[in-house]
Design a protein around this motif. Structure first.
Motif, PDB file in Angstrom:
ATOM      1  N   GLY A 104      13.215   9.963 -14.079  1.00  0.00           N
ATOM      2  CA  GLY A 104      12.440  10.489 -15.198  1.00  0.00           C
ATOM      3  C   GLY A 104      11.324   9.571 -15.666  1.00  0.00           C
ATOM      4  O   GLY A 104      10.635   9.869 -16.638  1.00  0.00           O
ATOM      5  N   ARG A 105      11.150   8.452 -14.958  1.00  0.00           N
ATOM      6  CA  ARG A 105      10.127   7.483 -15.384  1.00  0.00           C
ATOM      7  C   ARG A 105       8.828   7.690 -14.605  1.00  0.00           C
ATOM      8  O   ARG A 105       8.852   8.216 -13.489  1.00  0.00           O
ATOM      9  N   PRO A 106       7.690   7.270 -15.185  1.00  0.00           N
ATOM     10  CA  PRO A 106       6.429   7.367 -14.427  1.00  0.00           C
ATOM     11  C   PRO A 106       6.581   6.586 -13.119  1.00  0.00           C
ATOM     12  O   PRO A 106       7.063   5.445 -13.140  1.00  0.00           O
ATOM     13  N   THR A 107       6.207   7.192 -12.012  1.00  0.00           N
ATOM     14  CA  THR A 107       6.499   6.582 -10.722  1.00  0.00           C
ATOM     15  C   THR A 107       5.245   6.458  -9.875  1.00  0.00           C
ATOM     16  O   THR A 107       4.537   7.433  -9.639  1.00  0.00           O
ATOM     17  N   LEU A 108       5.007   5.226  -9.441  1.00  0.00           N
ATOM     18  CA  LEU A 108       3.887   4.952  -8.560  1.00  0.00           C
ATOM     19  C   LEU A 108       4.363   5.121  -7.129  1.00  0.00           C
ATOM     20  O   LEU A 108       5.194   4.345  -6.661  1.00  0.00           O
ATOM     21  N   VAL A 109       3.862   6.134  -6.426  1.00  0.00           N
ATOM     22  CA  VAL A 109       4.208   6.303  -5.010  1.00  0.00           C
ATOM     23  C   VAL A 109       2.987   5.893  -4.196  1.00  0.00           C
ATOM     24  O   VAL A 109       1.910   6.462  -4.354  1.00  0.00           O
ATOM     25  N   GLN A 110       3.158   4.858  -3.380  1.00  0.00           N
ATOM     26  CA  GLN A 110       2.041   4.381  -2.564  1.00  0.00           C
ATOM     27  C   GLN A 110       2.470   4.248  -1.118  1.00  0.00           C
ATOM     28  O   GLN A 110       3.584   3.823  -0.820  1.00  0.00           O
ATOM     29  N   ASN A 111       1.563   4.585  -0.229  1.00  0.00           N
ATOM     30  CA  ASN A 111       1.774   4.429   1.198  1.00  0.00           C
ATOM     31  C   ASN A 111       1.859   2.932   1.562  1.00  0.00           C
ATOM     32  O   ASN A 111       1.254   2.091   0.907  1.00  0.00           O
ATOM     33  N   ALA A 112       2.620   2.626   2.610  1.00  0.00           N
ATOM     34  CA  ALA A 112       2.837   1.230   3.005  1.00  0.00           C
ATOM     35  C   ALA A 112       1.525   0.506   3.309  1.00  0.00           C
ATOM     36  O   ALA A 112       1.301  -0.617   2.857  1.00  0.00           O
ATOM     37  N   GLU A 113       0.631   1.159   4.068  1.00  0.00           N
ATOM     38  CA  GLU A 113      -0.632   0.486   4.402  1.00  0.00           C
ATOM     39  C   GLU A 113      -1.463   0.216   3.149  1.00  0.00           C
ATOM     40  O   GLU A 113      -2.086  -0.844   3.019  1.00  0.00           O
ATOM     41  N   THR A 114      -1.468   1.161   2.230  1.00  0.00           N
ATOM     42  CA  THR A 114      -2.230   0.971   0.999  1.00  0.00           C
ATOM     43  C   THR A 114      -1.782  -0.319   0.303  1.00  0.00           C
ATOM     44  O   THR A 114      -2.598  -1.110  -0.170  1.00  0.00           O
ATOM     45  N   LEU A 115      -0.458  -0.536   0.267  1.00  0.00           N
ATOM     46  CA  LEU A 115       0.072  -1.717  -0.414  1.00  0.00           C
ATOM     47  C   LEU A 115      -0.251  -2.995   0.356  1.00  0.00           C
ATOM     48  O   LEU A 115      -0.453  -4.050  -0.247  1.00  0.00           O
ATOM     49  N   ALA A 116      -0.334  -2.899   1.682  1.00  0.00           N
ATOM     50  CA  ALA A 116      -0.746  -4.065   2.462  1.00  0.00           C
ATOM     51  C   ALA A 116      -2.175  -4.455   2.084  1.00  0.00           C
ATOM     52  O   ALA A 116      -2.490  -5.644   1.959  1.00  0.00           O
ATOM     53  N   HIS A 117      -3.040  -3.461   1.870  1.00  0.00           N
ATOM     54  CA  HIS A 117      -4.400  -3.762   1.398  1.00  0.00           C
ATOM     55  C   HIS A 117      -4.363  -4.388   0.007  1.00  0.00           C
ATOM     56  O   HIS A 117      -5.120  -5.319  -0.280  1.00  0.00           O
ATOM     57  N   VAL A 118      -3.472  -3.872  -0.851  1.00  0.00           N
ATOM     58  CA  VAL A 118      -3.331  -4.441  -2.198  1.00  0.00           C
ATOM     59  C   VAL A 118      -2.980  -5.929  -2.109  1.00  0.00           C
ATOM     60  O   VAL A 118      -3.522  -6.759  -2.847  1.00  0.00           O
ATOM     61  N   ALA A 119      -2.103  -6.260  -1.154  1.00  0.00           N
ATOM     62  CA  ALA A 119      -1.685  -7.658  -0.990  1.00  0.00           C
ATOM     63  C   ALA A 119      -2.881  -8.551  -0.669  1.00  0.00           C
ATOM     64  O   ALA A 119      -2.967  -9.692  -1.137  1.00  0.00           O
ATOM     65  N   LEU A 120      -3.806  -8.045   0.130  1.00  0.00           N
ATOM     66  CA  LEU A 120      -4.968  -8.859   0.504  1.00  0.00           C
ATOM     67  C   LEU A 120      -6.029  -8.869  -0.597  1.00  0.00           C
ATOM     68  O   LEU A 120      -6.674  -9.890  -0.831  1.00  0.00           O
ATOM     69  N   ILE A 121      -6.199  -7.739  -1.275  1.00  0.00           N
ATOM     70  CA  ILE A 121      -7.177  -7.693  -2.369  1.00  0.00           C
ATOM     71  C   ILE A 121      -6.749  -8.637  -3.498  1.00  0.00           C
ATOM     72  O   ILE A 121      -7.571  -9.327  -4.104  1.00  0.00           O
ATOM     73  N   ALA A 122      -5.436  -8.710  -3.760  1.00  0.00           N
ATOM     74  CA  ALA A 122      -4.939  -9.622  -4.794  1.00  0.00           C
ATOM     75  C   ALA A 122      -5.215 -11.073  -4.421  1.00  0.00           C
ATOM     76  O   ALA A 122      -5.405 -11.925  -5.285  1.00  0.00           O
ATOM     77  N   ARG A 123      -5.238 -11.356  -3.125  1.00  0.00           N
ATOM     78  CA  ARG A 123      -5.513 -12.727  -2.680  1.00  0.00           C
ATOM     79  C   ARG A 123      -7.002 -13.046  -2.719  1.00  0.00           C
ATOM     80  O   ARG A 123      -7.415 -14.132  -3.115  1.00  0.00           O
ATOM     81  N   HIS A 124      -7.812 -12.092  -2.238  1.00  0.00           N
ATOM     82  CA  HIS A 124      -9.214 -12.428  -1.968  1.00  0.00           C
ATOM     83  C   HIS A 124     -10.220 -11.744  -2.882  1.00  0.00           C
ATOM     84  O   HIS A 124     -11.396 -12.080  -2.851  1.00  0.00           O
ATOM     85  N   GLY A 125      -9.775 -10.734  -3.631  1.00  0.00           N
ATOM     86  CA  GLY A 125     -10.686 -10.111  -4.597  1.00  0.00           C
ATOM     87  C   GLY A 125     -11.358  -8.847  -4.103  1.00  0.00           C
ATOM     88  O   GLY A 125     -11.346  -8.523  -2.909  1.00  0.00           O
ATOM     89  N   ALA A 126     -11.957  -8.124  -5.068  1.00  0.00           N
ATOM     90  CA  ALA A 126     -12.590  -6.840  -4.779  1.00  0.00           C
ATOM     91  C   ALA A 126     -13.845  -7.011  -3.910  1.00  0.00           C
ATOM     92  O   ALA A 126     -14.107  -6.216  -3.016  1.00  0.00           O
ATOM     93  N   GLU A 127     -14.605  -8.073  -4.168  1.00  0.00           N
ATOM     94  CA  GLU A 127     -15.859  -8.252  -3.427  1.00  0.00           C
ATOM     95  C   GLU A 127     -15.579  -8.527  -1.954  1.00  0.00           C
ATOM     96  O   GLU A 127     -16.268  -8.038  -1.070  1.00  0.00           O
ATOM     97  N   TRP A 128     -14.538  -9.331  -1.728  1.00  0.00           N
ATOM     98  CA  TRP A 128     -14.137  -9.596  -0.345  1.00  0.00           C
ATOM     99  C   TRP A 128     -13.786  -8.286   0.356  1.00  0.00           C
ATOM    100  O   TRP A 128     -14.228  -8.040   1.478  1.00  0.00           O
ATOM    101  N   PHE A 129     -13.043  -7.435  -0.318  1.00  0.00           N
ATOM    102  CA  PHE A 129     -12.636  -6.162   0.284  1.00  0.00           C
ATOM    103  C   PHE A 129     -13.858  -5.330   0.644  1.00  0.00           C
ATOM    104  O   PHE A 129     -13.935  -4.718   1.703  1.00  0.00           O
ATOM    105  N   ARG A 130     -14.847  -5.354  -0.250  1.00  0.00           N
ATOM    106  CA  ARG A 130     -16.035  -4.511  -0.066  1.00  0.00           C
ATOM    107  C   ARG A 130     -17.015  -5.073   0.950  1.00  0.00           C
ATOM    108  O   ARG A 130     -18.001  -4.412   1.277  1.00  0.00           O
ATOM    109  N   ALA A 131     -16.739  -6.284   1.416  1.00  0.00           N
ATOM    110  CA  ALA A 131     -17.672  -6.910   2.357  1.00  0.00           C
ATOM    111  C   ALA A 131     -17.712  -6.176   3.699  1.00  0.00           C
ATOM    112  O   ALA A 131     -18.659  -6.324   4.466  1.00  0.00           O
TER     113      ALA A 131
END
Lengths: 420, 69
Positions: free
Chosen positions: A188-215
């Protein structure tokens, strides 16, 4: 499973040809997660990064996190690693070889929305994936907040609402929405459902930042993406490319074994594109949407000349009709009628007017299920009748199949898996 | 506010009463399941629509009220 890093090597930078990276190797390959990387601030970083979900829906990830975080109750996170699309292998590759990338992302996304727990779902017919995940979890101090779960191996089980319903103790079947999981999901709680690959990208964006991702990538479709290439190619497997890479370049990298007739983008849930139309198409959400196509979960199937796309589609529709959750009439009866007529068409025994009847049924079934399963089947059918119009006409006329071979380029599972 | 028809396709089992009671807005597909006109209901049909929703044996048909605009 082969994996070739081309053009861009980000997610797959640490990939070893034959084994899983343990936690120590993972940190060495990708670097540690900064102490300040998680928490609510990450949502803004993800919004700026432009990351979109890699499970097929292409929804902006940051916006999804924000919607979950603004719910009244404490949210939960769910990692969708089921990968029910038969032609996709990228999430299994990540979970089996680079599971800590996905786990980093799961923990970071959970902390960003204020969730205290993440459930990681894999298909019950993927024991190797589950084993790799278990081994990785044993290496993590945070394992009390990470719960593995297996999900029945049928096509619609990994649909968001079906996944949540299953984890809540119900059948792994889609539910009538709203409420959507981000409003009211697991327990009954708000639930974030994310695909595995999406979260792998999140792991790298958290390390290197949004600008790095957009490069890499394009302005509208930034970053890299994993694509599973199969069919008539010498080197099938998972490729990492920058979004916006010309489709033709990716196909060339995989080395077609024959002249290409057509490409199936997005797998069973996707669209056929004639080879001559594919030449200028970019691998990007925006560039494909204008052509009513999408990458889905990142699937590209190459169909060589001499293979009949209509027969391939008939097989795929048989599979999709079988994989209906069996809940909604238009999907149960409509997809069955379409699959049966397509089988007759493939055999050259379809009654006159079958192409018109198929088009009529497609319009009748579209958007009438609780989930998008019938919509995906209809999209596949319509694109096949368009791209393989000549083949369809020949089959309708009852002559021999104009193609020499009835291949199995799609690689559909031989045994249909039923039941919830 | 305006009202639209909505069906829960999981609950619907093709009794077909709704199409009998509200043929102006509901047709049946080849298998007897309702195809709804999803535009806002004209005021003169509201009572009929309420009756059709109330008559549904599986409570699958409903009226959804929305703010106009």
């Amino acid at each position: 499973m082969t994996a070739v890093g081309v053009e861009v090597t980000r997610l797959l930078a640490g990939l070893q040809p034959d084994r899983r990276l343990d936690l120590g190797e993972h940190v060495e390959a990708y670097g540690p997660v900064g102490r300040a990387a998680g928490g609510p601030g990450l949502i803004e970083v993800l919004e700026r990064s432009g990351l979109r979900g890699r499970g097929g829906g292409s929804f902006p990830t940051g916006r999804k996190l924000r919607a979950v975080a603004t719910g009244r109750r404490r949210p939960l996170a769910v990692v969708n690693g089921c990968e029910s699309e038969p032609a996709s292998a990228k999430d299994r590759l990540l979970l089996e070889r680079l599971p800590h990338l996905v786990l980093d992302g799961a923990l970071l996304a959970a902390s960003a929305v204020g969730a205290d727990e993440a459930v990681i779902c894999v298909s019950e017919d993927a024991p190797r994936t589950a084993d790799a995940l278990d081994a990785a979890l044993r290496e993590r101090r945070e394992r009390t907040r990470l719960t593995p779960a297996t999900v029945p191996a049928h096509y619609v089980a990994s649909e968001e609402s079906a996944l949540v319903h299953h984890l809540n103790g119900g059948a792994a079947l889609p539910t009538f929405v709203p409420p959507r999981p981000f409003e009211r999901g697991l327990r009954g709680r708000p639930t974030l459902v994310q695909n595995a690959e999406t979260l792998a990208h999140v792991a790298l964006i958290a390390r290197h930042g949004a600008e790095w991702f957009r490069a890499v990538g394009t302005r509208d479709d930034p970053g890299s993406t994993l694509l599973t290439v199969s069919g008539h190619v010498r080197w099938p497997g998972v490729y990492e490319v920058a979004l916006g890479t010309p489709l033709a370049e990716l196909v060339a990298l995989a080395r077609p074994t024959r002249p290409v007739r057509a490409l199936l983008l997005g797998g069973c849930f996707g669209t056929w594109v004639a080879h001559e139309d594919a030449a200028g198409m970019p691998l990007a959400h925006h560039g494909l949407r204008e052509r009513a196509a999408s990458l889905g979960a990142g699937v590209v199937v190459v169909l060589g000349q001499g293979t009949c796309g209509l027969c391939e589609t008939a097989a795929a529709l048989e599979y999709l009709a079988d994989e209906s959750a069996g809940q909604c009439g238009p999907c149960v009866f409509g997809l069955r009628a379409i699959a049966d007529r397509m089988a007759e068409l493939a055999d050259g025994t379809a009654p006159p007017g079958s192409l018109e009847q198929l088009a009529r049924w497609a319009a009748m079934v579209a958007r009438r299920g609780a989930c998008h399963h019938p919509d995906g089947a209809v999209r596949l059918l319509r694109s096949a009748l368009d791209v393989f119009a000549a083949e369809a006409a020949a089959h309708q006329a009852g002559g021999a199949c104009p193609s020499m071979l009835r291949g199995a380029a799609l690689g559909l599972p031989v045994h249909h898996r039923r039941g919830a | 506010v305006s009202a639209r028809l909505r069906v829960n396709p999981i609950a619907c089992t093709a009794h077909g009463l709704c199409a009998e009671l509200l043929p102006e807005s509901i047709a049946l597909d080849d298998w007897g399941y309702p195809i709804l006109d999803e535009r806002p209901l004209p005021p003169e049909l509201l009572d009929h629509a309420r009756r059709a929703a109330a008559a549904c044996p599986t409570f699958a048909l409903m009226l959804e009220w929305r703010d106009r605009g």
